[in-house]
Design a protein around this motif. Structure first.
Motif, short mmCIF file in Angstrom:
data_model
loop_
_atom_site.label_atom_id
_atom_site.label_comp_id
_atom_site.label_asym_id
_atom_site.label_seq_id
_atom_site.Cartn_x
_atom_site.Cartn_y
_atom_site.Cartn_z
N GLY A 369 35.62 35.79 36.27
CA GLY A 369 35.69 36.96 37.25
C GLY A 369 36.74 37.23 38.15
O GLY A 369 37.76 36.43 38.19
N ASP A 370 36.72 38.23 38.95
CA ASP A 370 37.88 38.49 39.71
C ASP A 370 38.00 37.23 40.78
O ASP A 370 39.09 36.94 41.35
CB ASP A 370 37.46 39.85 40.53
CG ASP A 370 37.58 41.07 39.71
OD1 ASP A 370 38.35 40.81 38.61
OD2 ASP A 370 36.89 42.08 40.01
N GLY A 371 36.81 36.59 41.08
CA GLY A 371 37.30 35.39 42.22
C GLY A 371 37.67 34.18 41.66
O GLY A 371 37.90 33.27 42.33
N ALA A 372 38.22 34.35 40.25
CA ALA A 372 38.46 33.04 39.77
C ALA A 372 39.90 32.52 40.38
O ALA A 372 40.86 33.26 40.78
CB ALA A 372 38.63 32.93 38.21
N VAL A 373 39.98 31.04 40.45
CA VAL A 373 41.20 30.66 40.98
C VAL A 373 42.30 30.37 39.94
O VAL A 373 41.97 29.90 38.87
CB VAL A 373 41.04 29.38 41.68
CG1 VAL A 373 42.27 28.69 42.34
CG2 VAL A 373 39.87 29.42 42.70
N SER A 374 43.51 30.87 40.17
CA SER A 374 44.69 30.46 39.19
C SER A 374 45.66 29.90 40.13
O SER A 374 46.00 30.41 41.13
CB SER A 374 45.26 31.89 38.52
OG SER A 374 46.26 31.62 37.79
#
Length: 579
Positions: A369-374
């Motif tokens: 989702g949008d809250g995933a860390v990269s």
């Protein structure tokens, strides 16, 4: 293999044909007949062990059968086989022997432990292996042991003792930095787990097979169970002995990865420092060094989808797994390949390749989702360079297009280093510049000087180098650097950039020879396995550097001890208690 009193089933030709076909397949993936024989999966009902007690050294029956296959396939006498096994201890490990069998032991096994029918099968299989090995040029490959000609050995000669001494020196600077944190009266010393880890790398088999083989080869009275080994690894990767159990119930979670990283990379960094400061590596460096940075994936096959059509992701899917190599043009609906990703920094060029630093990498994937860390590539590069700077003076940094970013170039420039990083041909200005070069009547290489690059208010100047298509590329390539490049030096920089391919060979060696298979999704296990594989790779490189230094010979790129042998030597050193 069958026990005493059990009869063979089926004609010898049928069993022999199956083994020969298997050997032919193995010839496509192995570089020598001994590796083909060592990796044969011999069904238990193939040969009959006529006696329950071996003669007289309690040699493993299957190991002696493999030795007899080697003898007959190569046309050696028993004396020649014994001599080779004594001279090159790697063969003992490869075939599963705990020592070199004497001529009498080989003869006894053949005449008394094999039935007449089984001797016929063995002869047929050996002849078939010889034929397929010859077809694949495996009989003419260099013999086992250090591939050095006698005139290159120096006055003392390169013996097994010298090789073992070099491995011990490199080994002792690495493994002592890792501790399981178990009680002082624990049943097994920490060194035992490194021994078992070496067997895992050597065999690439599952726990049961590795445990069986390790117990047979090791001179220790007992080896730990595979599950015990896994628990010890998890202890090495546990973030803090004071961590409360409820805080660490999900070791695959992203929230925990930094603590696991620190726990395992701190001893990794100390081991690297030991290797550099306490061996001849530091004295042999041609500083300032050139380094390469790259990222490699370790494939993870399970799907993240609980229901892909509905977009429902598994709740327990490992958070540190990233997607890469997206859907193909032929099958747009196909899923991304997935894996754990690691970045490394390696010395390249004229110096001995050695990994100075490594970092885990996490990138946002299509199932998140949008809250995933990269993770920021610039942050990864900054950490790698900062750690490597503690050991060496760095001149040039080379990376591939995965690191094509202003922030990455800014990090390297701020550290006072030169970079060579390709740029993707994407902007309209890139296309226009390439078209102008194509229209030039004579030039096919061009340099655009002093292009400003600004990040967070900091600006440095960049030269764009344009190279024409070649056999590796159908389009013009653009190489960016923060140093002033006269046109006449452009081709030389391109040739120097090719040194970066050494890191691709590094990854190939690590995955093929030093990284065991595992189905675990526990990040402590995954990160430890990769850390251990990189360290054994470094032990291999430092061992060869020590041998070159001791014998004062120029051996070129061909290592005295091949990568495929080092885990065997390492297991021999650890398992035999050689100090």
């Amino acid at each position: 293999m069958r026990g005493a009193g059990e009869s063979s089933s089926g004609p010898p030709s049928r069993r022999a044909t199956a083994l020969i076909k298997q050997a032919e397949r193995l010839c496509h993936v192995h570089d020598h007949i001994t590796r083909v024989i060592a990796n044969l999966e011999i069904p238990e009902d193939t040969f009959t062990d006529q006696y329950t007690k071996a003669y007289p050294d309690e040699l493993d029956f299957e190991a002696v059968v493999r030795t007899l296959l080697y003898q007959n396939a190569c046309g050696f006498s028993q004396r020649e086989v014994y001599s080779r096994l004594r001279r090159w201890a790697y063969l003992q490990i490869r075939f599963g022997l705990n020592r070199a069998p004497t001529q009498q032991a080989l003869s006894y096994t053949y005449r008394n432990r094999l039935s007449i029918q089984d001797r016929q099968t063995l002869t047929t299989v050996a002849e078939g292996i010889r034929e397929v090995a010859a077809e694949h040029d495996l009989l003419s490959a260099p013999d086992e042991g250090p591939p050095i000609q006698p005139e290159e050995r120096g006055e003392k000669g390169l013996t097994d003792d010298e090789i073992l001494r070099a491995v011990r020196i490199a080994r002792d600077r690495v493994f002592t930095e890792f501790a399981t944190g178990r009680a002082a009266n624990a049943k097994y010393e920490d060194e035992v787990y490194w021994e078992l880890q070496s067997y895992l790398s050597m065999t690439a088999h599952g726990k049961r097979e590795t445990k069986r083989r390790a117990s047979r080869l090791s001179q220790r009275p007992e080896m730990p169970h595979g599950d015990t080994h896994t628990r010890a690894i998890k202890k090495m990767g546990a973030p803090d002995p004071q961590t409360k159990l409820p805080e660490f119930t999900d070791p695959t979670g992203l929230r925990k990865w930094k603590r696991i990283r620190k726990t395992l990379l701190d001893p990794f960094d100390r081991a690297i420092e030991n290797l550099i400061k306490e061996t001849d590596f530091e004295d042999n460096l041609r500083e300032p060094v050139n380094v390469a940075i790259d990222v490699t994936p370790w494939r993870f096959y399970p799907s993240p989808w609980k229901n892909r059509d509905l977009g429902i992701v598994k709740e327990d899917f490992p958070k540190m797994v990233s997607g890469y190599s997206g859907p193909s043009e032929d099958d747009p609906a196909s899923d991304y390949e997935r894996g754990y990703k690691f970045a490394t920094l390696t010395v390249i060029g004229e110096d001995t390749p050695i990994v100075l630093a490594m970092e885990p990498v996490k990138e946002k994937s299509n199932w998140e989702g949008d809250g995933a860390v990269s993770m920021s590539k610039a942050e990864v590069v900054d950490r790698l360079l900062s750690k490597a700077q503690e050991y060496v003076d760095i001149h040039k940094v080379m990376a591939d297009r995965e690191f094509d970013g202003h922030a990455v170039r800014d990090v390297i420039d701020r550290k006072g280093m030169t970079y060579l990083i390709p740029k993707r041909v994407s902007a309209a200005q890139d296309i226009e510049d390439i078209e102008n070069i194509k229209e030039h009547p004579t030039a096919d290489i061009a340099v655009k000087h002093d292009v400003p690059l600004t990040v967070d208010g900091r600006t440095h100047e960049v030269d764009f180098i344009y190279f024409p298509p070649n056999e590796e590329s159908e389009t013009y390539a653009i190489l960016l650097t923060n140093t002033d490049v006269p046109v006449e030096r452009a081709a030389g920089l391109k040739a120097q950039y090719k040194d970066r391919w050494m890191i691709e060979n590094e990854y190939k060696s690590i995955k093929e020879h030093f990284l065991p298979t595992t189905s675990s999704s526990d990040y402590r296990v995954r990160l430890f396995y990769f850390v251990a594989a990189v360290l054994v790779y470094n032990v291999w490189r430092l061992t060869n550097l020590l041998l070159r230094t001791w014998f004062d010979v120029d051996l070129g790129e061909k290592p005295p001890v091949p990568a495929g042998e080092i885990t065997e030597v390492l297991a021999l050193c650890l398992g035999s208690g050689i100090g």
